[in-house]
Scaffold this motif. Sequence first.
Motif, mmCIF file in Angstrom:
data_model
loop_
_atom_site.group_PDB
_atom_site.id
_atom_site.type_symbol
_atom_site.label_atom_id
_atom_site.label_comp_id
_atom_site.label_asym_id
_atom_site.label_seq_id
_atom_site.Cartn_x
_atom_site.Cartn_y
_atom_site.Cartn_z
ATOM 1 N N ASN A 12 -4.907 7.969 4.147
ATOM 2 C CA ASN A 12 -3.774 7.047 4.138
ATOM 3 C C ASN A 12 -3.946 6.214 5.212
ATOM 4 O O ASN A 12 -3.475 4.983 5.153
ATOM 5 C CB ASN A 12 -2.478 7.976 4.129
ATOM 6 C CG ASN A 12 -1.266 7.024 4.095
ATOM 7 O OD1 ASN A 12 -0.632 6.680 5.015
ATOM 8 N ND2 ASN A 12 -0.809 7.011 2.893
ATOM 9 N N ASN A 21 -4.465 1.980 4.953
ATOM 10 C CA ASN A 21 -3.162 0.965 5.185
ATOM 11 C C ASN A 21 -3.120 0.503 6.725
ATOM 12 O O ASN A 21 -2.154 0.153 7.190
ATOM 13 C CB ASN A 21 -1.892 1.617 4.759
ATOM 14 C CG ASN A 21 -1.789 2.070 3.327
ATOM 15 O OD1 ASN A 21 -1.449 1.119 2.534
ATOM 16 N ND2 ASN A 21 -2.387 3.153 2.918
ATOM 17 N N ASN A 27 3.419 2.098 2.755
ATOM 18 C CA ASN A 27 2.649 2.637 1.555
ATOM 19 C C ASN A 27 3.422 3.526 0.948
ATOM 20 O O ASN A 27 4.295 4.115 1.413
ATOM 21 C CB ASN A 27 1.326 2.945 2.118
ATOM 22 C CG ASN A 27 1.468 4.213 3.203
ATOM 23 O OD1 ASN A 27 1.487 5.366 2.709
ATOM 24 N ND2 ASN A 27 1.623 4.059 4.290
ATOM 25 N N HIS A 28 2.961 3.924 -0.278
ATOM 26 C CA HIS A 28 3.562 4.878 -1.070
ATOM 27 C C HIS A 28 3.663 6.149 -0.508
ATOM 28 O O HIS A 28 5.059 6.827 -0.436
ATOM 29 C CB HIS A 28 3.109 4.996 -2.468
ATOM 30 C CG HIS A 28 3.356 6.076 -3.148
ATOM 31 N ND1 HIS A 28 4.658 5.915 -4.015
ATOM 32 C CD2 HIS A 28 3.138 7.356 -3.446
ATOM 33 C CE1 HIS A 28 4.815 7.162 -4.676
ATOM 34 N NE2 HIS A 28 3.847 7.933 -4.395
ATOM 35 N N LEU A 35 -3.307 -3.043 6.718
ATOM 36 C CA LEU A 35 -2.001 -3.412 6.061
ATOM 37 C C LEU A 35 -2.068 -4.675 5.155
ATOM 38 O O LEU A 35 -2.382 -5.561 5.540
ATOM 39 C CB LEU A 35 -0.692 -3.073 6.982
ATOM 40 C CG LEU A 35 0.543 -2.824 6.198
ATOM 41 C CD1 LEU A 35 0.642 -1.805 5.329
ATOM 42 C CD2 LEU A 35 1.770 -2.888 7.245
ATOM 43 N N ASN A 36 -1.275 -4.398 4.083
ATOM 44 C CA ASN A 36 -1.015 -5.727 3.222
ATOM 45 C C ASN A 36 -0.637 -6.633 4.187
ATOM 46 O O ASN A 36 0.677 -6.496 4.728
ATOM 47 C CB ASN A 36 0.086 -5.153 1.944
ATOM 48 C CG ASN A 36 0.313 -6.517 1.381
ATOM 49 O OD1 ASN A 36 0.156 -7.655 1.527
ATOM 50 N ND2 ASN A 36 0.536 -6.340 -0.039
ATOM 51 N N PHE A 82 5.007 -0.115 -4.890
ATOM 52 C CA PHE A 82 4.218 0.482 -4.044
ATOM 53 C C PHE A 82 3.197 1.161 -5.111
ATOM 54 O O PHE A 82 1.951 1.186 -4.456
ATOM 55 C CB PHE A 82 4.866 1.616 -3.273
ATOM 56 C CG PHE A 82 5.350 1.144 -2.058
ATOM 57 C CD1 PHE A 82 4.710 0.634 -1.091
ATOM 58 C CD2 PHE A 82 6.716 1.350 -1.755
ATOM 59 C CE1 PHE A 82 5.103 0.247 0.130
ATOM 60 C CE2 PHE A 82 7.283 0.956 -0.654
ATOM 61 C CZ PHE A 82 6.655 0.438 0.455
#
Length: 661
Positions: free
Chosen positions: A70, A74, A91-92, A160-161, A304
């Motif tokens: 994770n 991200n 994130n999800h 991260l986005n 997400f």
Amino acid sequence: MIIELGHYALVLALATCLVVSILPVIGARRGDAAMMAVGTAGTYAMFMLVAFSFAALTYGYVFSDFSVQNVFENSHSLKPMIYKVSGVWGNHEGSMLLWVLILTLFSAMVAFFGTNLPDRLKANVLAVQAWITTAFTLFILLTSNPFIRLSPIPAEGRDLNPVLQDIGLAIHPPLLYLGYVGFSVCFSFAIAALMDGRIDAAWARWVRPWTLAAWVFLTAGIAMGSYWAYYELGWGGWWFWDPVENASFMPWLAGTALLHSALVMEKRDALKIWTVLLAIIAFSLSLLGTFLVRSGVLTSVHAFANDPTRGVFILGILVIFIGGAFTLFALRAPMLKAGGLFQPISREGALVVNNLILTVSMASVLIGTLYPLLLETLTGEKISVGPPFFNITFGLLMIPLLLAVPFGPFLAWKRGDVLGALQRLYVAAALSLVLGLGLWYMQNGGPVMAVAGLALAFFVMGGAIADLWYRAGFGKHPMSIAWSRLKGLPRSSFGTALAHFGLGVTVLGVVAVTTFETETVVEMKPGMTAEAGGYVVTFDGIRAATGPNYTEDQGHFTIREGGVEVADVWSSKRLYTARQMPTTEAGIVTFGFSQLYISLGDPIAAGGIVVRVWWKPWILCIWSGAIVMMAGGIVSLSDRRLRVGAPKRNKASVRPSLGVS
């Protein structure tokens, strides 16, 4: 090792949830105080275990532990620390852990502040909260585990986005979740009351502070999300009726109706069915929002997850909790008595009208959001329901609501006098029309109907001021006495007035910016100018710059009024190196409540670039009004009559049934 401990703590939290889900309910049935007390101790344990689990995941992000999948997917070692921390829920998997953390936090708050709750009710409420926590903890462990390790360990993360690398990520999701999850307490109170057979004015008094707190947080979350999208995405808009935006707005509408319905139930012991139903609907819509964001059925900047397995799991949660709640309600509702009677023209009647309009508005948004999904599922046909539908249906429904808002506080309970209310509001109405015409003239005209919208906004604000004015007795009593009466009013009165005034401010911003904004799209080279809102914008040129994890081209603009320089601003286009994703950083200059909004487009030949310049008059009123509404909610919460809990009943008294007021 810390990551494994965090995973283990989450498993222990699930085991604790199962205990709290069962023993307090059995204890409430048997009247066993020891078994009911397990709910309080177990709830504290649940919160501490989930908090430790969340802290362990945060540790992985802060120290860039890319052995955790994770974190690898991200985060990035060069990312600023604030984005490392906020990236935990960017994130999800991490956002679901935050959801469960807030859920257990609210459960712990019920356990802590609910000392004056009847033991049976408290035990059942904590058990229902534990049912919800069990479902979402299982969801995380089975489909969305954030503690999975990678081998071999990557040297660097994927970052991260870029759209999420903003201070908005640190504020918007936690506030939104506090609102969403806050309604779980209202839901749990409703289910516990239906199980226990106690729905009366005291129950409404216990529910109202939790509703108010959730409403304040959700208002803040929606407002922050709107402003974040406005300045971050570079498209110049503040609301697009995106399905996921709608998913947060629908619980807000239901929560607003619940607040007013609970007030009637507390004061007049009426609208029991309405209040319980709205408590169920508000959290049901929160769960629906969770499904829409995480099921993969929507393509949205907010979405997400795209894993169908997760969507099916959450759909199962929806079916169990929403279906079960409505089934229980259907079985118990016929046993409820109507409670206090009232005339249609009364404060209760005004609040019923308020609830009807809010509920119909909520239904219109729900239909517009889900209809395309249902049609595609049934026929395979894809359609789009966009802003025109929502603007017409929702906008038309809001007109009678806004007209009614100022009248409510001037109507008496049980039987009101419309003529008396009109006599107290005619000055506010006249001033509102004058102010609406004045603002319309200042903006150099525009659609004539804009005057009506502006006047309606001022009328809502004027009605809130008039309410306090007449309550204090200004014009009827000497000034010193009136001031003394004003200071002696309960805080809930000030809170109500602030919330209504804030609503008027927001409506003013919506009407003004929708009616009077201008957009200019022009190809500009250094030295060229564009006009917007009476200001001249000069493009001075572009320079390259480098950030911690991105490169960017920055455009500099000088703003002049009457030939005099009044401001300058930078607007940029960034490229985040890890993901090779571009973003637009708008340049925004504020003049009072209005803004100049400058966004860079694509480059053109010979060193020029496409520039979009918006003039957005009074746009800050949209979010300023939300802040005033939140302040109203906080002031109301500070009223001692609205603090959590209520005096304990005499233990010798007989527990009333559902049908007894």
